[in-house]
Design an enzyme around this catalytic site. Structure first.
Site, PDB file in Angstrom:
ATOM      1  CE1 TYR A   1       8.086 -33.292  12.776  1.00 58.60           C
ATOM      2  CE2 TYR A   1       9.822 -32.134  11.566  1.00 58.60           C
ATOM      3  CZ  TYR A   1       8.750 -32.115  12.438  1.00 58.60           C
ATOM      4  OH  TYR A   1       8.309 -30.917  12.966  1.00 58.60           O
TER       5      TYR A   1
ATOM      6  CE1 TYR B   1       5.269 -31.931  16.858  1.00 57.86           C
ATOM      7  CE2 TYR B   1       7.596 -31.457  16.479  1.00 57.86           C
ATOM      8  CZ  TYR B   1       6.298 -31.549  16.007  1.00 57.86           C
ATOM      9  OH  TYR B   1       6.036 -31.256  14.688  1.00 57.86           O
TER      10      TYR B   1
ATOM     11  CE  LYS C   1       5.077 -36.162   7.950  1.00 58.94           C
ATOM     12  NZ  LYS C   1       6.286 -35.658   7.309  1.00 58.94           N
TER      13      LYS C   1
ATOM     14  CG  HIS D   1      13.825 -25.714  11.577  1.00 55.33           C
ATOM     15  ND1 HIS D   1      12.966 -25.688  12.646  1.00 55.33           N
ATOM     16  CD2 HIS D   1      14.080 -24.424  11.265  1.00 55.33           C
ATOM     17  CE1 HIS D   1      12.705 -24.429  12.977  1.00 55.33           C
ATOM     18  NE2 HIS D   1      13.374 -23.653  12.140  1.00 55.33           N
TER      19      HIS D   1
ATOM     20  N   PRO E   1      -2.249 -32.520  13.600  1.00 57.27           N
ATOM     21  CG  PRO E   1      -2.493 -30.537  14.805  1.00 57.27           C
ATOM     22  CD  PRO E   1      -3.227 -31.788  14.423  1.00 57.27           C
TER      23      PRO E   1
END
Length: 390
Positions: A385, A200, A297, A72, A293
């Site tokens: 990220y 998100y 991580k 991704h 979550p």
């Protein structure tokens, strides 16, 4: 039984450490409280940092990951239908890979079986003796009988509720915890993902996340009160609530006709126990720390711990140097706290906190606006990220 390293916990952290130790010529025994089928039936995270992928490849378990994992290049944030794509590859030169934790564990089990490693299933550890000596002993119960494993070191990869952390005297450890006033109601379904990248989403009704395990298996979450039960929801109710919270065009294309494989509520907490070593006992993964979550991580931190611990044990056994062992806790915790900060900040920005007033809600919006208009802010988010370097 005797071994050099007794590993408590047969999840991905314990199995990965055993695999890496084998490559360094270090003997280990893995003790798992449940059966292999049970472990492989657990539904867990699916986003691997760039560094985690490298460690798995180094361990010789990256073939299927590279063939089936989904790279991704970006991730999307939605704020009440305002959209912001974080271009991970453009900002950092790296990507994340979607590959389920269950598949990582399966690959590690397959590798362990090929090399004939000692994995003892349905072994319930009842106590760890002599952690402050050079000859600790792990006592476990199996089929009603007690057994003992003598080792030079013990590694606890047995999760938040395991016995390893409890073996450290209370006056020798310190815990830090933040419990969030909500959980995630999640659904795993045999449906194609809503989009090709994670979304998100923040909405006045609460947070939502669109993710996936493969091109045929999707994973979705919605924020619910911490006391909520999955039994109170039907799949149809879940789908309708999810559609309310995600961008309209994504909701319109959402495929909901497919088998529901799992539905559950996960609580959110931040937790760190210091130090991560006491005498001959080391902690790794959820035994030492928990992250919400939101930042993806959890598994990645466990892999980082294992990476540091493998290096330390290799130095000790193969080069007679204790530097890595002595510095393991500080080294691991430095990375853990940075990941805790990132997960906390993402959780704080994207969720609806019942106790927040107007000022705090404006601060959440200001944080999103800053990301929207600052490339430096987006780069900082992207760097965290895709994973800070080991």
């Amino acid at each position: 039984m005797k071994t050099q390293i007794a590993i408590i916990g047969g999840g991905p952290a314990g199995l990965l450490l055993s695999q890496l130790l084998h490559q360094s010529g270090i003997d280990s025994i893995v003790l798992e409280r449940k059966s292999k089928d049970y472990v492989l039936g657990r539904i867990r995270a699916g986003v691997l940092e760039a560094g985690s992928v490298s460690v798995l490849k180094e361990a010789g378990v990256g073939d299927r990951l590279m063939a089936e994992g989904q790279p991704h290049e970006g991730v999307e944030l939605s704020w009440h239908n305002e959209r912001l794509r974080i271009d991970l590859e453009a900002l950092t030169g790296q990507v994340v890979t979607v590959y389920g934790q269950t598949e990582v564990t399966r690959d590690l089990y397959d590798a362990a079986e090929k090399r004939g490693s000692r994995i003892i299933e349905e072994a319930e550890v009842v106590r760890i003796e002599g952690v402050e000596t050079d000859a600790p002993i792990v006592v476990y119960k199996q089929n009603g009988a007690e057994h003992r494993v003598e080792a030079r070191f013990v590694v606890g990869c047995d999760g938040f509720h395991g016995p390893s952390r409890e073996a450290i005297p209370q006056d020798a450890q310190r815990s830090f915890e933040r419990t969030y006033p909500f959980g995630w109601l999640g659904i795993l379904s045999e449906t194609p993902p809503a989009t090709h990248e994670l979304i998100y989403a923040t909405h006045e009704r609460g947070f939502a996340l669109c993710s996936m395990r493969s091109d045929k298996i999707s994973r979705y979450y919605i924020q619910v009160p911490e006391t909520e039960k999955a039994a109170n929801w039907t799949p149809d109710q879940f789908w309708e609530e999810l559609k309310r919270r995600i961008p309209e065009d994504v909701a319109n294309g959402l495929v909901t006709e497919g088998k529901v494989l799992e539905m559950s509520v996960a609580p959110l907490r931040s937790f760190v126990s210091e130090p991560m070593r006491h005498g001959s006992l080391f902690l790794a993964g959820d035994a030492a720390h928990i992250v919400p979550p939101t930042g993806a991580k959890g598994l990645n931190l466990a892999i980082g711990d294992v990476h540091y611990l493998h290096q330390a044990l290799d130095l000790a056994f193969n080069h007679s140097k204790n530097d890595g062992i002595d510095s393991y806790s500080d080294t691991a915790l430095d990375r853990v706290w940075k990941a805790e900060r990132f997960s906390w900040s993402m959780t704080s920005m994207m969720h609806d906190f019942p106790q927040l007033g107007g000022f705090e809600k404006r601060m959440q919006k200001a944080e999103f606006d800053y990301l929207m208009h600052s490339e430096s802010a987006r780069r900082a988010l992207a760097e965290n990220y895709i994973g800070l370097p080991f």
